[in-house]
Design a protein around this motif. Structure first.
Motif, PDB file in Angstrom:
ATOM      1  N   ARG A 134     -31.282  75.684  -7.059  1.00 46.32           N
ATOM      2  CA  ARG A 134     -30.568  76.598  -6.154  1.00 46.32           C
ATOM      3  C   ARG A 134     -31.256  77.953  -6.067  1.00 46.32           C
ATOM      4  O   ARG A 134     -31.204  78.606  -5.034  1.00 46.32           O
ATOM      5  CB  ARG A 134     -29.129  76.772  -6.617  1.00 46.32           C
ATOM      6  CG  ARG A 134     -28.230  75.676  -6.081  1.00 46.32           C
ATOM      7  CD  ARG A 134     -26.772  76.010  -6.320  1.00 46.32           C
ATOM      8  NE  ARG A 134     -26.344  75.045  -7.325  1.00 46.32           N
ATOM      9  CZ  ARG A 134     -25.537  75.290  -8.323  1.00 46.32           C
ATOM     10  NH1 ARG A 134     -25.008  76.463  -8.495  1.00 46.32           N
ATOM     11  NH2 ARG A 134     -25.226  74.356  -9.181  1.00 46.32           N
ATOM     12  N   SER A 135     -31.918  78.384  -7.131  1.00 49.70           N
ATOM     13  CA  SER A 135     -32.599  79.689  -7.097  1.00 49.70           C
ATOM     14  C   SER A 135     -33.813  79.686  -6.178  1.00 49.70           C
ATOM     15  O   SER A 135     -34.269  80.735  -5.757  1.00 49.70           O
ATOM     16  CB  SER A 135     -33.010  80.096  -8.506  1.00 49.70           C
ATOM     17  OG  SER A 135     -34.102  79.306  -8.954  1.00 49.70           O
ATOM     18  N   SER A 150     -33.148  71.047 -13.138  1.00 45.35           N
ATOM     19  CA  SER A 150     -32.010  71.928 -13.370  1.00 45.35           C
ATOM     20  C   SER A 150     -31.424  72.331 -12.025  1.00 45.35           C
ATOM     21  O   SER A 150     -32.124  72.855 -11.152  1.00 45.35           O
ATOM     22  CB  SER A 150     -32.461  73.162 -14.133  1.00 45.35           C
ATOM     23  OG  SER A 150     -31.455  74.152 -14.124  1.00 45.35           O
ATOM     24  N   GLU A 151     -30.137  72.095 -11.864  1.00 46.97           N
ATOM     25  CA  GLU A 151     -29.478  72.399 -10.592  1.00 46.97           C
ATOM     26  C   GLU A 151     -29.510  73.905 -10.314  1.00 46.97           C
ATOM     27  O   GLU A 151     -29.713  74.327  -9.176  1.00 46.97           O
ATOM     28  CB  GLU A 151     -28.043  71.884 -10.642  1.00 46.97           C
ATOM     29  CG  GLU A 151     -27.386  71.849  -9.307  1.00 46.97           C
ATOM     30  CD  GLU A 151     -26.008  71.174  -9.360  1.00 46.97           C
ATOM     31  OE1 GLU A 151     -25.277  71.340  -8.384  1.00 46.97           O
ATOM     32  OE2 GLU A 151     -25.687  70.527 -10.362  1.00 46.97           O
ATOM     33  N   THR A 152     -29.325  74.737 -11.342  1.00 45.09           N
ATOM     34  CA  THR A 152     -29.367  76.188 -11.129  1.00 45.09           C
ATOM     35  C   THR A 152     -30.760  76.649 -10.724  1.00 45.09           C
ATOM     36  O   THR A 152     -30.904  77.516  -9.866  1.00 45.09           O
ATOM     37  CB  THR A 152     -28.910  76.939 -12.396  1.00 45.09           C
ATOM     38  OG1 THR A 152     -29.698  76.522 -13.500  1.00 45.09           O
ATOM     39  CG2 THR A 152     -27.449  76.674 -12.675  1.00 45.09           C
ATOM     40  N   TRP A 153     -31.790  76.072 -11.329  1.00 42.22           N
ATOM     41  CA  TRP A 153     -33.150  76.418 -10.943  1.00 42.22           C
ATOM     42  C   TRP A 153     -33.427  76.005  -9.510  1.00 42.22           C
ATOM     43  O   TRP A 153     -34.037  76.752  -8.739  1.00 42.22           O
ATOM     44  CB  TRP A 153     -34.153  75.745 -11.886  1.00 42.22           C
ATOM     45  CG  TRP A 153     -35.570  75.960 -11.483  1.00 42.22           C
ATOM     46  CD1 TRP A 153     -36.333  77.067 -11.718  1.00 42.22           C
ATOM     47  CD2 TRP A 153     -36.406  75.045 -10.763  1.00 42.22           C
ATOM     48  NE1 TRP A 153     -37.588  76.899 -11.189  1.00 42.22           N
ATOM     49  CE2 TRP A 153     -37.668  75.656 -10.589  1.00 42.22           C
ATOM     50  CE3 TRP A 153     -36.217  73.770 -10.254  1.00 42.22           C
ATOM     51  CZ2 TRP A 153     -38.708  75.041  -9.935  1.00 42.22           C
ATOM     52  CZ3 TRP A 153     -37.266  73.163  -9.602  1.00 42.22           C
ATOM     53  CH2 TRP A 153     -38.495  73.790  -9.442  1.00 42.22           C
TER      54      TRP A 153
END
Length: 175
Positions: A172-173, A167-170
């Motif tokens: 980045r987090s 997951s790209e959002t994960w």
């Protein structure tokens, strides 16, 4: 009919969970599509599977010797030839791996993991199954109509890109 007069019948299914041709009930034939250039299609499928295998084997994935995670690109539309009274003639239909064409992967013996927004299917195959797919793709022009129909909706295969695995959002987090 009483239970004492019924004889049990054992069905032995193959790796695709299909009955043997002699065990199948009559009726139903494979769909008839407008002519497909099977030698050319087999070449593309075999080449794409070979490139995917080479890419996976060169990766740092610790499971590369046990599993293949691939993306199957759909043929945008297939034209089906129908002799039915309701819809005679040629009928074009878009390939829908999230709907009516999802069973093609079970028939090939691979697991459908998901379908992306652009219609590409994420699939999983064991090493043994992948090698059988590779061998079948090479001999597809010599296979029967039922086997060829299994491959009709697939344009090619490619290794699963990183964006499908993480997951790209994960990601980045974590930064």
């Amino acid at each position: 009919m009483s239970d004492s007069t019924r004889a049990p019948k054992t069905f032995f299914l193959n790796e695709r969970h299909e009955l043997a041709p002699t065990e199948k009930a009559s009726g139903g034939r494979p769909p008839q599509y407008t002519p497909i250039d099977w030698p050319a299609k087999a070449d593309v499928l075999h080449r794409s599977l070979s490139l995917a295998r080479a890419s996976v084997r060169q990766s740092a994935d610790p499971l590369r010797e046990k599993h293949f995670f691939l993306v199957a690109a759909p043929v945008p539309t297939l034209t089906k030839i129908s002799k039915s009274k309701n819809k005679p003639g040629e009928n074009a239909a878009a390939t829908d791996y999230a709907g009516k064409h999802s069973r093609v992967f079970a028939r090939l013996g691979v697991d459908l993991l998901g379908v992306s927004a652009d219609g590409h299917a994420r699939v999983h195959a064991s090493v043994d199954r992948f090698e059988r797919l590779l061998a079948t793709a090479a001999t597809l022009p010599n296979q029967g109509a039922r086997e060829q129909v299994r491959w009709a909706t697939i344009a090619d295969f490619s290794p699963t890109p990183a964006l499908y695995r993480v997951s790209e959002t994960w990601l980045r987090s974590l930064v």
